[in-house]
Design an enzyme around this catalytic site. Structure first.
Site, PDB file in Angstrom:
ATOM      1  N   ASP A 298       0.833  -1.195   0.000  1.00  0.00           N
ATOM      2  CA  ASP A 298       0.000   0.000   0.000  1.00  0.00           C
ATOM      3  C   ASP A 298       0.877   1.259   0.000  1.00  0.00           C
ATOM      4  O   ASP A 298       1.853   1.334   0.754  1.00  0.00           O
ATOM      5  CB  ASP A 298      -0.870  -0.035   1.270  1.00  0.00           C
ATOM      6  CG  ASP A 298      -1.991   0.972   1.245  1.00  0.00           C
ATOM      7  OD1 ASP A 298      -2.825   0.904   0.333  1.00  0.00           O
ATOM      8  OD2 ASP A 298      -2.025   1.837   2.157  1.00  0.00           O
TER       9      ASP A 298
ATOM     10  N   GLU B 107       1.802  -0.572  -4.836  1.00  0.00           N
ATOM     11  CA  GLU B 107       0.792   0.411  -5.227  1.00  0.00           C
ATOM     12  C   GLU B 107       1.537   1.727  -5.276  1.00  0.00           C
ATOM     13  O   GLU B 107       1.649   2.441  -4.282  1.00  0.00           O
ATOM     14  CB  GLU B 107      -0.350   0.482  -4.213  1.00  0.00           C
ATOM     15  CG  GLU B 107      -1.447   1.422  -4.689  1.00  0.00           C
ATOM     16  CD  GLU B 107      -2.067   2.300  -3.605  1.00  0.00           C
ATOM     17  OE1 GLU B 107      -3.119   2.880  -3.863  1.00  0.00           O
ATOM     18  OE2 GLU B 107      -1.485   2.436  -2.505  1.00  0.00           O
TER      19      GLU B 107
END
Ligand code: GLC
Length: 571
Positions: free
Chosen positions: A219, A281
């Protein structure tokens, strides 16, 4: 002009992740086994055969760690445990084993930029003195002005509003300090210059790798490192979407220092047999900056949001493909492609034409049928690109975005922090419909659902599609099965084809193995029927819609494609 992308730099010994089709499960919304209306790990286990039949290679599951679920689990309170609403450690062990038995890989999601404010480390901050070791794990800085009433800088949160909040201790003391939260105020940013933070996360990786997890989606992989002495940003020269998104030149995104962290993580991943994989990401301002994350000693792959952002625009799509393929070849890594996830408007709606032609960036009226037609064409084209592909749960059913959720049902912190001016991301997170005629469309045994499901869910339910050859689900299954059986897809080189009609994109895909036939992958993005040169082939391997046909006369035959369709063709 024909461009030939030399992908010889790809590793010849093919690894599974280089051309995998990865399916994203957003666990709260996939399937609920307990009846509380929140999807869970046993729910995924129950439906695993559905995913095997779909034909995916790997599962990526969004966070299921212990969490107050203020940001759907991207606010982690304990990185070594499972939230009790989503299951137990025994459940994840069972799921890992079941995936492996079926030949599926399983990727987890790790959230290293911030913790939840319920995390033990943040609880320690709130009971410690300024300057204590507990404080040094987070981005905490003194306020400006003598009164300290001004935050250390003007940085903004991605979820709207200020990026800093005043630090108030458990005993009620208002300190002279502020803490950074690039997301919600319950998600304090960690300070990655602290070696303890770095070693803790390497340990967390090992904790899950030891349990058999095949890799991690990381993330906010472009965050983590910030200018230690936060300077003000010049937001005035930026548009709102940039301020909340990539914010080029921000001293908190895409800093060179993040690459050292990925090198450390790669060492951990490579120490396993088989090696574990890392997918970032990473939002980078250009495809070139993005490719830096995939250097040989860093992450294996990263999401390619440039392609997602290109929209239904053939020139932007072609530019993005060119830049992505070329930049990835430079670092010897395979590209990835994605059109939907839990943070963006579902592409069946995003691609839908609007009355005034404006792009779909917020709730608006779209032509759903054409949106779905375009989305299927775009996905079939995407599955013909070299590299790996990411699918988001429900797109295989053709699900639209749910724009008309009642305000009191919304849960995304974006909705709250923007004071209702930004409806946020709940509309792509509505629990899946499995059975048309059951309560909550078969999502939950008690008919509950943490977000209300619209009536149209009935038509999209899995049981309505699974025996219908003309359904989106059937098309996805055919495409994934075909993709597996075509050596030309996934890894071989690509070349644009000359002579594509205006508004269409056509590429030829060659197999890396000599002697295998190539495939032509064509998307017609116009509103008209187009005719393809007969030399391109007439053997239709895959068609996104029924109005793709071969026309023959005595002399020759050629292919006709209906508006907004895609086809895979063999000569
Ligand atoms: C990522 C996630 C998103 C989350 C944010 C903060 O962008 O995809 O869902 O809200 O990070 O963790």
């Amino acid at each position: 002009m024909t461009t030939h992308h030399d992908v010889c730099a790809y590793r010849r010994d093919r690894e599974w992740w280089q051309d995998a089709v990865v399916y994203q499960v957003y666990p709260r919304s996939f399937a609920d086994s307990t009846g509380d209306g929140i999807g869970d790990l046993p729910g995924i286990l129950d439906r695993l055969d559905y995913l095997v039949d779909l034909g995916i290679d790997a599962l990526w599951i969004s966070p299921f760690y212990t969490s107050p679920l203020r940001d759907g689990g991207y606010d982690v309170a304990d990185y070594r445990d499972v939230d009790e609403r989503l299951g137990t450690l025994a459940d994840i062990d069972r799921l890992i084993a079941a995936c492996h038995e079926r030949g599926l890989r399983i990727i987890m999601d790790i959230v290293p930029n911030h913790t939840s404010s319920d995390h033990r480390w943040w609880r320690e901050v709130l009971t410690s003195e300024p300057g204590s070791p507990a404080w040094s794990r987070y981005m905490i800085r003194p306020g400006r002005e003598e009164s300290a009433n001004e935050p250390p800088s003007n940085w903004r949160s991605v979820f709207h509003g200020p990026g800093w909040s005043r630090l108030i201790l458990d005993d009620g003391t208002t300190t002279d300090y502020w803490y950074l939260h690039l997301f919600d105020s319950t998600q304090p940013d960690l300070d990655w210059s602290n070696p303890e933070v770095r070693s803790e996360f390497r340990d967390i990786l090992r904790f899950w790798f030891d349990r058999g997890v095949d890799g991690f989606r990381i993330d906010v992989a472009h965050g983590l490192v910030k200018d230690p002495d936060p300077p003000d940003m010049d937001y005035d020269s930026m548009v709102e979407t940039d301020i909340l998104g990539v914010a080029p030149d921000a001293p908190y995104w895409d800093q060179d220092g993040v690459h050292d962290i990925w090198r450390e993580w790669r060492v951990v991943a490579d120490s396993y047999d088989p090696p574990r994989i890392l997918c970032g990401e990473a939002w980078a301002p250009t495809p070139e900056r993005l490719a830096r994350y995939q250097r040989p000693d860093e992450l294996h792959t990263s999401f390619n949001f440039d392609y997602l952002a290109a929209g239904w625009d053939y020139e932007r799509m072609r530019e993005s493909i060119d830049a992505t393929v070329a930049n990835h070849a430079n670092v010897g890594a395979p590209p990835t492609w994605v059109l939907s996830n839990h943070d963006v408007i579902r592409h069946a709606t995003r691609f839908g034409p609007t009355e005034d032609g404006s792009p779909v960036t917020k709730p608006t009226v779209v032509d759903d049928e054409r949106g779905r037609r375009r989305a299927l064409a775009a996905t079939m084209f995407l599955l013909g690109l070299p590299g790996s592909a990411y699918l988001y749960q429900g797109e295989e059913l053709g699900l639209p975005e749910v724009f008309d959720l009642p305000d009191d049902a919304r849960q995304d912190p974006v909705w709250f922090r923007s004071k209702g001016t930004d409806t946020g991301r709940d509309g792509c997170r509505v629990p899946l419909p499995w059975k048309a005629n059951e309560p909550s469309y078969g999502f939950s045994p008690q008919g509950r659902s943490w977000l209300p499901q619209p009536d149209v869910w009935r038509d999209f339910a899995v049981d309505q599609q699974q025996d219908d050859d003309a359904s989106p689900l059937a098309l996805y299954r055919r495409a994934l099965a075909q993709r597996r059986s075509e050596p030309a897809l996934g890894q071989g080189p690509m070349e644009w084809m000359d002579g594509a009609p205006e508004g269409a994109l056509a590429m030829r895909r060659f197999t890396a193995e000599p002697g295998h036939p190539s495939l032509a992958i064509v998307i017609n993005m116009t509103e008209a029927t187009i005719h393809l040169p007969s030399s391109w082939g007439t053997d239709v391997v895959l068609a996104s819609e029924g109005d793709i046909a071969t026309l023959s006369d005595d002399a020759s035959s050629h292919l006709v494609m209906g508006p907004e369709t895609a086809v895979w063709l063999r000569r």
